[in-house]
Design a protein around this motif. Sequence first.
Motif, PDB file in Angstrom:
ATOM      1  N   MET A  92       0.635  53.122  39.646  1.00 33.64           N
ATOM      2  CA  MET A  92       0.657  52.148  39.942  1.00 33.64           C
ATOM      3  C   MET A  92       1.409  51.433  39.106  1.00 33.64           C
ATOM      4  N   LEU A  93       2.425  50.134  39.311  1.00 28.79           N
ATOM      5  CA  LEU A  93       2.983  49.371  38.475  1.00 28.79           C
ATOM      6  C   LEU A  93       2.429  48.008  37.650  1.00 28.79           C
ATOM      7  N   GLN A  94       3.087  47.614  36.866  1.00 30.80           N
ATOM      8  CA  GLN A  94       2.177  46.542  36.127  1.00 30.80           C
ATOM      9  C   GLN A  94       2.244  45.438  37.487  1.00 30.80           C
ATOM     10  N   ASP A  95       3.408  44.785  38.095  1.00 31.48           N
ATOM     11  CA  ASP A  95       3.810  44.262  39.181  1.00 31.48           C
ATOM     12  C   ASP A  95       2.849  44.202  40.189  1.00 31.48           C
ATOM     13  N   GLU A  96       3.127  45.579  40.570  1.00 30.25           N
ATOM     14  CA  GLU A  96       2.483  45.687  41.486  1.00 30.25           C
ATOM     15  C   GLU A  96       0.536  45.723  41.319  1.00 30.25           C
ATOM     16  N   ARG A  97      -0.063  45.806  40.652  1.00 32.32           N
ATOM     17  CA  ARG A  97      -1.575  45.308  40.244  1.00 32.32           C
ATOM     18  C   ARG A  97      -1.402  44.387  39.767  1.00 32.32           C
ATOM     19  N   LEU A  98      -0.224  43.670  39.266  1.00 32.03           N
ATOM     20  CA  LEU A  98      -0.878  42.082  39.475  1.00 32.03           C
ATOM     21  C   LEU A  98      -0.664  41.091  41.082  1.00 32.03           C
ATOM     22  N   GLU A  99      -0.342  42.050  41.926  1.00 33.43           N
ATOM     23  CA  GLU A  99       0.618  40.957  43.458  1.00 33.43           C
ATOM     24  C   GLU A  99      -0.994  42.103  43.625  1.00 33.43           C
ATOM     25  N   ALA A 100      -1.790  43.001  43.647  1.00 31.68           N
ATOM     26  CA  ALA A 100      -2.846  43.063  43.882  1.00 31.68           C
ATOM     27  C   ALA A 100      -4.020  42.094  43.356  1.00 31.68           C
ATOM     28  N   ILE A 101      -4.065  41.813  42.981  1.00 28.49           N
ATOM     29  CA  ILE A 101      -5.412  40.560  42.063  1.00 28.49           C
ATOM     30  C   ILE A 101      -5.246  39.435  42.923  1.00 28.49           C
ATOM     31  N   LEU A 102      -3.558  39.363  42.904  1.00 27.87           N
ATOM     32  CA  LEU A 102      -2.900  37.407  43.769  1.00 27.87           C
ATOM     33  C   LEU A 102      -3.358  38.214  44.991  1.00 27.87           C
ATOM     34  N   LEU A 103      -2.982  39.307  45.939  1.00 32.31           N
ATOM     35  CA  LEU A 103      -3.488  39.378  46.937  1.00 32.31           C
ATOM     36  C   LEU A 103      -5.086  39.400  47.300  1.00 32.31           C
ATOM     37  N   TYR A 104      -6.153  40.022  46.670  1.00 31.44           N
ATOM     38  CA  TYR A 104      -7.176  39.716  46.599  1.00 31.44           C
ATOM     39  C   TYR A 104      -7.968  38.343  46.724  1.00 31.44           C
ATOM     40  N   LEU A 105      -7.166  37.136  45.715  1.00 34.66           N
ATOM     41  CA  LEU A 105      -7.366  35.965  45.597  1.00 34.66           C
ATOM     42  C   LEU A 105      -6.505  34.622  46.489  1.00 34.66           C
ATOM     43  N   LYS A 106      -6.314  35.839  47.549  1.00 36.37           N
ATOM     44  CA  LYS A 106      -5.730  35.174  48.748  1.00 36.37           C
ATOM     45  C   LYS A 106      -7.073  34.384  50.051  1.00 36.37           C
ATOM     46  N   ASP A 107      -7.942  35.470  50.084  1.00 30.35           N
ATOM     47  CA  ASP A 107      -9.028  35.599  50.450  1.00 30.35           C
ATOM     48  C   ASP A 107     -10.275  34.665  49.805  1.00 30.35           C
ATOM     49  N   HIS A 108     -10.266  35.306  48.231  1.00 25.36           N
ATOM     50  CA  HIS A 108     -11.535  34.814  47.986  1.00 25.36           C
ATOM     51  C   HIS A 108     -10.917  34.037  47.013  1.00 25.36           C
ATOM     52  N   GLU A 109     -12.300  33.520  46.258  1.00 26.19           N
ATOM     53  CA  GLU A 109     -12.025  31.961  45.355  1.00 26.19           C
ATOM     54  C   GLU A 109     -12.009  32.300  44.079  1.00 26.19           C
ATOM     55  N   ARG A 110     -12.433  33.511  43.244  1.00 23.25           N
ATOM     56  CA  ARG A 110     -12.076  34.029  42.477  1.00 23.25           C
ATOM     57  C   ARG A 110     -12.208  35.435  42.293  1.00 23.25           C
ATOM     58  N   ILE A 111     -12.058  36.292  41.550  1.00 24.87           N
ATOM     59  CA  ILE A 111     -12.180  37.866  40.884  1.00 24.87           C
ATOM     60  C   ILE A 111     -12.799  37.699  39.749  1.00 24.87           C
ATOM     61  N   THR A 112     -13.568  39.041  39.498  1.00 25.49           N
ATOM     62  CA  THR A 112     -14.196  39.449  38.773  1.00 25.49           C
ATOM     63  C   THR A 112     -13.180  39.938  37.540  1.00 25.49           C
ATOM     64  N   ILE A 113     -13.775  40.195  36.674  1.00 21.66           N
ATOM     65  CA  ILE A 113     -13.067  41.614  35.781  1.00 21.66           C
ATOM     66  C   ILE A 113     -13.498  42.677  36.740  1.00 21.66           C
ATOM     67  N   GLU A 114     -14.787  43.131  37.127  1.00 24.51           N
ATOM     68  CA  GLU A 114     -14.621  44.278  37.393  1.00 24.51           C
ATOM     69  C   GLU A 114     -13.972  44.420  38.417  1.00 24.51           C
ATOM     70  N   ASP A 167     -10.475  45.791  29.335  1.00 25.06           N
ATOM     71  CA  ASP A 167      -9.351  45.664  28.223  1.00 25.06           C
ATOM     72  C   ASP A 167      -8.123  45.262  29.092  1.00 25.06           C
ATOM     73  N   THR A 168      -7.135  46.307  29.776  1.00 25.46           N
ATOM     74  CA  THR A 168      -6.528  46.144  30.376  1.00 25.46           C
ATOM     75  C   THR A 168      -7.038  45.299  32.138  1.00 25.46           C
ATOM     76  N   ALA A 169      -7.969  45.016  32.473  1.00 26.87           N
ATOM     77  CA  ALA A 169      -8.441  43.726  33.264  1.00 26.87           C
ATOM     78  C   ALA A 169      -7.789  42.332  32.951  1.00 26.87           C
ATOM     79  N   ARG A 170      -8.318  41.875  31.589  1.00 28.34           N
ATOM     80  CA  ARG A 170      -8.083  41.277  31.501  1.00 28.34           C
ATOM     81  C   ARG A 170      -6.884  40.757  30.657  1.00 28.34           C
ATOM     82  N   ARG A 171      -5.923  42.213  30.324  1.00 28.68           N
ATOM     83  CA  ARG A 171      -4.442  41.651  30.129  1.00 28.68           C
ATOM     84  C   ARG A 171      -3.547  41.129  30.849  1.00 28.68           C
ATOM     85  N   TYR A 172      -4.042  42.112  32.139  1.00 23.21           N
ATOM     86  CA  TYR A 172      -3.489  40.814  33.413  1.00 23.21           C
ATOM     87  C   TYR A 172      -3.933  40.041  33.990  1.00 23.21           C
TER      88      TYR A 172
END
Length: 262
Positions: free
Chosen positions: A1-23, A34-39
């Motif tokens: 998966m490309l970085q942009d796709e991974r960033l989009e996956a995080i935003l999609l998760y936040l559409k249905d949740h108030e927050r997201i953890t590093i885990e 470390d990569t999750a934090r950079r995202y």
Amino acid sequence: MLQDERLEAILLYLKDHERITIETVCEINNVSKDTARRYLIKLEELGKVVRIRGGAKKLSYSNELYDYSQRLHMSSTVKDRIGEYAATLIKDGESLILDASTTVQCAAKYLKTNNHTVITNSINVVNELVRKDRIKINILGGTLDPQHQAIYGSRAIKDIQQYKVDKCIIGTCGISEEGISTSIEEEGLLLREMIMRSQQTILLADSTKFNKLFFQKVCGLELIDTLITNEKLPSNLKKELSRHSVEVIDITDHSLSPQIKK
């Protein structure tokens, strides 16, 4: 998966949740902490999330409401300097629309040119201009909002539609990739009409307005010609403003004697 796709996956998760953890970022993208934090850092720079301990939360709409006197004293020195610079961009004889922003009031205070016709909905802008010579002031009709010292309503919108001016100088509650916005619905509707009635729109916004999104959208960035501010822009805003050919003036990089194009 490309970085942009991974960033989009995080935003999609936040559409249905108030927050997201590093885990959770690690799990949905199959990456290290470390990569999750950079995202999350990247998404915060883009104005998409707010980082918190252990993760991030979605960027929510702002609901800050202050009366005029409170707004006038917030970042007062910075607003004064932005307003002073904005006043140097006005040439003799130009017709102007000035809104009820506290920073625009500062521009009115420093106005030194003559032979202007000024249209405004601001009681405080009128008070600044009435002391100056050779300025004709047209006050919009409508309902006075005492909290914000401004006139709003359908009558004000109808009145502004009768004019066509050289320059419109306005403030904003927030500026984001989506455009400029305000917490007051009637103000947003009137500001959009002000912009549509001018040949050039100059936006005054200090750095506290960056990447803030409020209830009522005024317009997209494509309708702004010049932004005057006091700090370097976040990378996401800089990119979007450049894409829409908005001239950005950082007052820390300029003197108060700009070369005005004739």
